[in-house]
Design a protein around this motif. Structure first.
Motif: not given
Length: 372
Positions: A310-323, A325-335, A356-360
């Motif tokens: 969570h330290l990588w996502f707490q200060d950045s915008k993030f997107k969530v996708f999946g379905g 029992n699989r949930v994926c998180f993408s955060g800007k500049k998380v890498g 470093d891009e923000l994916y959905s």
């Protein structure tokens, strides 16, 4: 390979040989040579392996500014391939979309082995976008009836279990079914209190979050609408129901920026930051995944993101996708991407691009037998 002995083998023999491969191996073999691609995409071979199970993949959608660039007043497609991640093999796959005679294809949804994309016509790139359904494995496609540009800009594309397609906005909804006689979009009034957030199809009903709060403070509510009620009612009727239960308490108040994802079976996942307080600009303790059972209408905590992740996502915008029992998180500049697969949390490395891009994204069931 013109002089190769494999050319002298009968078609039935080749089918038997290749049918011993897994779907994953078949997909890889298709890119070996033209002969293999011709054999493995033929209708006779697809029929031969029609009972083969599907492959569950996670598809990536690039940010909007990557779809095209402007060149001499024409939009030129930069990315004609689709990147998929295989969680079971920890492997990235790529599907070429160059078989589509359209510019700037942008995937928006998938269901039962079919992919749905918005794209521009090569003859008039500045005109309305077309909604296309295709199978990237067999390279077959079909164009749905044309829509106005506002639908592609503001509408969310949903696909139900029968491959009925809905384009949903705050004020109206369009529905198209391949089985209907008219082969035209049906239009219905939505009259939702706000723009629907992360709408999903579950059990032939649409669920969406709507903000019913003020400009200064968000207040999220869960709304639902059965497709059969929409199709059987007058166009002016409001078929949306706000789902509320006294026992739910303040469950929507403790989640910051909630999103919905289809769970397994008759379940919905809601993902968002767990607030530390009710103040406006509060920080979040972690990212929480809640699960709603639509049969019992009871919520439960499925999991929460580990602190070190969570330290990588707490200060950045993030997107969530999946379905499921699989949930994926993408955060800007998380890498890299974070993944919860129902049992554990882990990182996904090797993300296409600079990382470093923000994916959905979306879940994709790869099927050789799915026909648009």
């Amino acid at each position: 390979m013109e002089d190769s002995p494999i050319n002298s083998l009968p078609e039935d023999t080749l089918h038997q040989i290749f049918s011993s491969l897994s779907l994953r191996q078949i997909m890889i073999c298709r890119s070996v040579c033209k002969l293999f691609n011709q054999i493995l995409t033929s209708s006779s071979f697809i029929h031969y392996i029609s009972t083969r199970s599907h492959l569950n993949l996670l598809g990536l959608r690039r940010p909007p500014h990557h779809h095209y660039h402007h060149n001499h007043s024409r939009h030129v497609s930069l990315f004609t391939s689709l990147h998929m991640y295989d969680p079971d093999q920890n492997q990235w796959l790529r599907f070429n979309l160059d078989f589509l005679p359209f510019l700037s294809p942008h995937p928006v949804a998938s269901s039962l082995g079919l992919l749905y994309l918005w794209a521009n016509s090569p003859d008039s790139p500045d005109s309305d976008k077309s909604l296309i359904v295709c199978n990237p494995l067999t390279r077959q496609y079909r164009v749905l009836p044309r829509l106005g540009s506002a639908w592609s800009r503001h509408g969310s594309v949903l696909v139900d279990s029968r491959n009925g397609v809905m384009v949903l906005t705050e004020l109206a909804a369009l529905y198209f079914s391949f089985s209907q006689k008219t082969q035209q979009w049906l239009k219905f009034s939505s009259n939702l209190p706000s723009k629907p957030r992360s709408p999903i199809f579950v059990s032939n009903s649409v669920f969406a979050l709507c903000d019913v709060g003020s400009p200064w403070r968000s207040k999220w509510k869960l709304f639902a609408c059965a497709v059969k009620n929409m199709l059987n009612s007058n166009v002016m009727n409001n078929n949306w129901e706000c789902l509320e239960r006294h026992e739910w308490g303040d469950i929507f108040d403790i989640i910051k920026r909630p999103r919905l994802i289809c769970g397994n079976g008759n379940k919905i996942l809601m993902i968002g930051g767990l607030k530390l307080s009710y103040s406006l600009n509060q920080s979040c303790l972690t990212i929480l995944i809640l699960r709603l059972d639509l049969e019992t209408m009871e919520w439960e905590e499925a999991t929460r993101m580990p602190e070190e992740m969570h330290l990588w996502f707490q200060d950045s915008k993030f997107k969530v996708f999946g379905g499921g029992n699989r949930v994926c998180f993408s955060g800007k500049k998380v890498g890299r991407l974070a993944l919860w697969d129902g049992c554990e949390w882990r990182w996904i490395d090797g993300v296409p691009g600079n990382g470093d891009e923000l994916y959905s994204g979306f879940m994709f069931e790869a099927r050789l037998t799915a026909v648009p």
